[in-house]
Design an enzyme around this catalytic site. Structure first.
Site, short mmCIF file in Angstrom:
data_model
loop_
_atom_site.label_atom_id
_atom_site.label_comp_id
_atom_site.label_asym_id
_atom_site.label_seq_id
_atom_site.Cartn_x
_atom_site.Cartn_y
_atom_site.Cartn_z
N HIS A 164 0.66 -1.14 0.05
CA HIS A 164 0.15 0.07 -0.07
C HIS A 164 0.84 1.16 0.02
CE1 HIS A 164 -3.79 -2.29 0.54
NE2 HIS A 164 -3.22 -2.79 1.48
N GLU A 213 -7.23 -12.18 6.09
CA GLU A 213 -7.98 -11.00 5.75
C GLU A 213 -9.42 -11.38 5.05
OE1 GLU A 213 -4.88 -7.68 3.98
OE2 GLU A 213 -4.53 -9.52 2.97
N ASP A 226 -9.31 -5.20 6.80
CA ASP A 226 -9.66 -5.86 5.45
C ASP A 226 -10.43 -7.03 5.78
OD1 ASP A 226 -7.61 -5.32 3.24
OD2 ASP A 226 -6.33 -5.12 5.13
#
Length: 265
Positions: free
Chosen positions: A53, A157, A183
Site C-alpha cells: 500500500h 484478511e 481488510d
C-alpha cells in the site's frame, strides 16, 4: 543532561514506552530511509516496509533496511502479493520477515513458504550478493542461516482464511499469521471498521488458534482501545499502524495543545 548508557540499544529502547513483555512494531508506507532511521532509533522492535500500500520500490526498500542497521529494529517487508519474484527481491534486500497479504488457503501458504526458502525446503534462487552487507556477514554464512532466520507471516484478511485457519497454520515453515481487522471487516461486509461482533469474534478465533499452535501472536492496534483489547487476548507483538496516521495525529495533538494553552492564558 544525563549521559546515555554505554549500550545504545538499551538507551534507545527507553525512548519508546512499551507495555511489559510486548514487542512493538510500526508500518511505513512512505519511501523514506530517513523516516525509517528515525523510527528505528526510537526503540521499535520491528518496522514493516509496506510495498503493498505504499509507493516503495525495491531500490528504496533496500535503502530503508540499510537505515536500520545498528538499531534494535528488525526489518520486515509486506509484499504486494504472493509472488516468487517479489519474495526473492524482498529477501535479497535484507528483510527478516515477509508478510504476505490475502492468504486464504493451505495451498497459498505452502507456495509462500516455498518462495521464501532455499532448496530443499523451497525454490528461492541463490544470490545474496548485497544481502550479506545488510546482515553484516558474507554470502555463504547468510545462505546457511537464511532458512532458519527469515520468516513468512500470513495476513488473515478473508472469511475463507478464518475458516481454514488450522490448515494454514499447519504449513511447515510458516512463522505465523496476523488477523488484519480492516481488510477482514470489509471482506465480511462491514465498511465502517472492525467494531462488529462478527469481526471481533473472527479475530479472537484466529488469535486462539495461533496461540494453540504455540506461535507468537501479533495484532494490529491502530487505536489505544484496540491495543488494550489485543493485550487482553495475550498478544506478543503489537503492530501500531502506519506512518501517515501518526504524523497527522502528532501534528493535530501539538496544534490543539497550543490552542488550549493560548485560550487558558
Amino acid at each position: 543532561m544525563q549521559n546515555s548508557p554505554s549500550n545504545p540499544s538499551a538507551y534507545l529502547g527507553q525512548l519508546l514506552k512499551k507495555p511489559g513483555g510486548v514487542k512493538i512494531g510500526v508500518g511505513v508506507t512512505s519511501p523514506s530511509p530517513e523516516l525509517v532511521q528515525m523510527l528505528a532509533n526510537s526503540g521499535f522492535d520491528y518496522i514493516l516496509i509496506d510495498m503493498e500500500h505504499g509507493p516503495i520500490s525495491i531500490e528504496t526498500a533496500y535503502r530503508m533496511i540499510t537505515a536500520m542497521i545498528g538499531t534494535p529494529a528488525q526489518p520486515w517487508i509486506r509484499v504486494s502479493h504472493n509472488d516468487p519474484a517479489q519474495f526473492k527481491l524482498a529477501l535479497d534486500a535484507g528483510a527478516k520477515n515477509i508478510v504476505v497479504p490475502m492468504i486464504t488457503s493451505r495451498e497459498e501458504a505452502q507456495r509462500a513458504v516455498s518462495y521464501a526458502k532455499y532448496p530443499p525446503q523451497g525454490v528461492r534462487g541463490w544470490g545474496p550478493f548485497r544481502t550479506q552487507y545488510q546482515w553484516q556477514t558474507n554470502m555463504l554464512d547468510y545462505a546457511k542461516r537464511a532458512n532458519a532466520e527469515t520468516g513468512v507471516i500470513a495476513l488473515i484478511e478473508h472469511p475463507d482464511a478464518v475458516r481454514d485457519i488450522d490448515a494454514i497454520l499447519d504449513v511447515d515453515g510458516l512463522a505465523g499469521a496476523i488477523p488484519a481487522p480492516f481488510d477482514l471487516s470489509v471482506n465480511m461486509g462491514f465498511n465502517d471498521g472492525p467494531n462488529h461482533d462478527k469481526v471481533r469474534h473472527a479475530i479472537e478465533f484466529v488469535i486462539s488458534r495461533i496461540k494453540a499452535k504455540g506461535m507468537e501472536v501479533t495484532s494490529f492496534a491502530v487505536t489505544p482501545a484496540q491495543a488494550v483489547e489485543a493485550m487482553r487476548l495475550g498478544v506478543n507483538n503489537l503492530f501500531l499502524g502506519f506512518d501517515p496516521m501518526y504524523i497527522q495525529a502528532s501534528l493535530q495533538l501539538f496544534l490543539s495543545t497550543v490552542s488550549d494553552l493560548n485560550i487558558a492564558r
